[in-house]
Scaffold this motif. Structure first.
Motif, short mmCIF file in Angstrom:
data_model
loop_
_atom_site.label_atom_id
_atom_site.label_comp_id
_atom_site.label_asym_id
_atom_site.label_seq_id
_atom_site.Cartn_x
_atom_site.Cartn_y
_atom_site.Cartn_z
N LEU A 13 18.42 -15.00 62.03
CA LEU A 13 17.20 -15.79 62.04
C LEU A 13 17.13 -16.76 60.89
O LEU A 13 16.54 -17.81 61.01
CB LEU A 13 16.00 -14.86 62.01
CG LEU A 13 15.84 -14.00 63.24
CD1 LEU A 13 14.61 -13.12 63.11
CD2 LEU A 13 15.76 -14.83 64.47
N ALA A 14 17.69 -16.38 59.77
CA ALA A 14 17.61 -17.25 58.62
C ALA A 14 18.90 -18.00 58.40
O ALA A 14 19.03 -18.75 57.45
CB ALA A 14 17.29 -16.43 57.39
N MET A 15 19.85 -17.80 59.23
CA MET A 15 21.18 -18.31 59.00
C MET A 15 21.37 -19.79 59.14
O MET A 15 22.30 -20.31 58.56
CB MET A 15 22.15 -17.63 59.93
CG MET A 15 22.52 -16.31 59.43
SD MET A 15 23.96 -15.81 60.29
CE MET A 15 24.03 -14.17 59.79
N ALA A 16 20.63 -20.43 59.96
CA ALA A 16 20.90 -21.85 60.15
C ALA A 16 20.02 -22.67 59.24
O ALA A 16 18.86 -22.44 59.12
CB ALA A 16 20.65 -22.24 61.59
N GLY A 17 20.61 -23.63 58.62
CA GLY A 17 19.87 -24.46 57.70
C GLY A 17 20.09 -25.91 58.00
O GLY A 17 20.53 -26.25 59.08
N SER A 28 9.51 -20.83 61.76
CA SER A 28 8.99 -20.06 62.88
C SER A 28 10.09 -19.13 63.37
O SER A 28 11.25 -19.29 63.01
CB SER A 28 8.51 -20.98 64.02
OG SER A 28 9.61 -21.66 64.59
N GLY A 29 9.70 -18.18 64.19
CA GLY A 29 10.70 -17.27 64.72
C GLY A 29 10.10 -16.07 65.38
O GLY A 29 8.87 -15.93 65.48
N SER A 30 10.97 -15.18 65.85
CA SER A 30 10.52 -13.95 66.47
C SER A 30 11.61 -12.89 66.31
O SER A 30 12.78 -13.21 66.15
CB SER A 30 10.23 -14.17 67.96
OG SER A 30 11.41 -14.51 68.66
N SER A 143 17.79 -24.18 65.06
CA SER A 143 17.38 -22.97 65.77
C SER A 143 18.54 -22.00 65.71
O SER A 143 19.67 -22.35 66.05
CB SER A 143 17.07 -23.28 67.23
OG SER A 143 15.90 -24.06 67.31
N LEU A 144 18.26 -20.79 65.26
CA LEU A 144 19.25 -19.75 65.18
C LEU A 144 18.85 -18.61 66.11
O LEU A 144 17.68 -18.24 66.17
CB LEU A 144 19.32 -19.21 63.75
CG LEU A 144 19.59 -20.23 62.68
CD1 LEU A 144 19.40 -19.62 61.31
CD2 LEU A 144 20.98 -20.78 62.83
N GLN A 173 15.28 -14.77 66.72
CA GLN A 173 15.22 -16.23 66.87
C GLN A 173 14.50 -16.75 65.64
O GLN A 173 13.51 -16.18 65.19
CB GLN A 173 14.46 -16.61 68.13
CG GLN A 173 14.42 -18.09 68.45
CD GLN A 173 13.41 -18.87 67.62
OE1 GLN A 173 12.32 -18.40 67.31
NE2 GLN A 173 13.78 -20.09 67.25
N ALA A 174 15.05 -17.82 65.07
CA ALA A 174 14.39 -18.43 63.91
C ALA A 174 14.66 -19.93 63.92
O ALA A 174 15.71 -20.39 64.34
CB ALA A 174 14.91 -17.83 62.62
#
Length: 177
Positions: A13-17, A28-30, A143-144, A173-174
């Motif tokens: 979820l936090a991986m994509a920058g 945002s995310g879930s 979006s990851l 999802q993040a």
């Protein structure tokens, strides 16, 4: 859940920058999960992960993720079950408020990525590798997404029980900026 899947659970979820290797925040995310039990499948959620990510799709080897999910946000739409899951028999949220993933390595595998690092739940830390996909959005965010499995018994989340399966599927999802 299998140790190789949960890493993405909170890591993915936090991986994509951003395109540059700068620290990004989750905007945002879930976090969703499902586990089979005697009466069918229990589906639930946690709040979106929070934390930091350093990601550059051109240099994924320089990526890093430090993600947390508040264990107290466990929800299945069954108040009695949710209260039990937050107790010392399962997540013990008073003593262990966060589920954490901290990466040590990120690499590209085909058209996807994988993050290796430490996943910690309760007082148990395990090295895991989580698969994830990253897509750049028109607004510059990423979006990851990640789906993986975790063995709840590996983290002392409950005990062996014929009514409840050990493997939990996690879908993260993040969106990061």
């Amino acid at each position: 859940m299998r140790t190789r899947l949960l890493p993405a659970l909170w890591l993915t979820l936090a991986m994509a920058g951003g395109v540059s290797a700068q620290t990004s925040k989750i905007v945002s995310g879930s976090t969703k999960f499902s586990v089979k039990f005697i009466l069918g499948t229990c589906n639930g959620t946690f709040d979106a992960p929070r934390g930091e990510a350093v990601f550059n799709e051109k240099n994924p080897e320089n990526a890093s993720f430090d993600l947390k999910i508040a264990a107290s946000t466990f929800k299945t739409n069954n108040n009695s079950r949710d209260k039990d899951m937050k107790s010392d028999k399962y997540f013990w949220v008073e003593k262990y408020p966060d589920i954490r993933f901290k990466s040590s390595k990120v690499e590209k595998k085909g058209d996807k990525y994988q993050a290796t690092g430490t996943l910690t739940m309760r007082d148990v830390a395990k090295n895991v590798t989580l698969p994830f996909a990253a897509a750049r959005n028109a607004d510059g965010t990423y979006s990851l997404t990640s789906t993986f499995e975790v063995n709840r018994l590996d983290y002392r989340i409950g005990e062996k029980d014929w009514k409840l399966k050990d493997i939990v599927t996690v879908m993260l999802q993040a969106t990061i900026r």
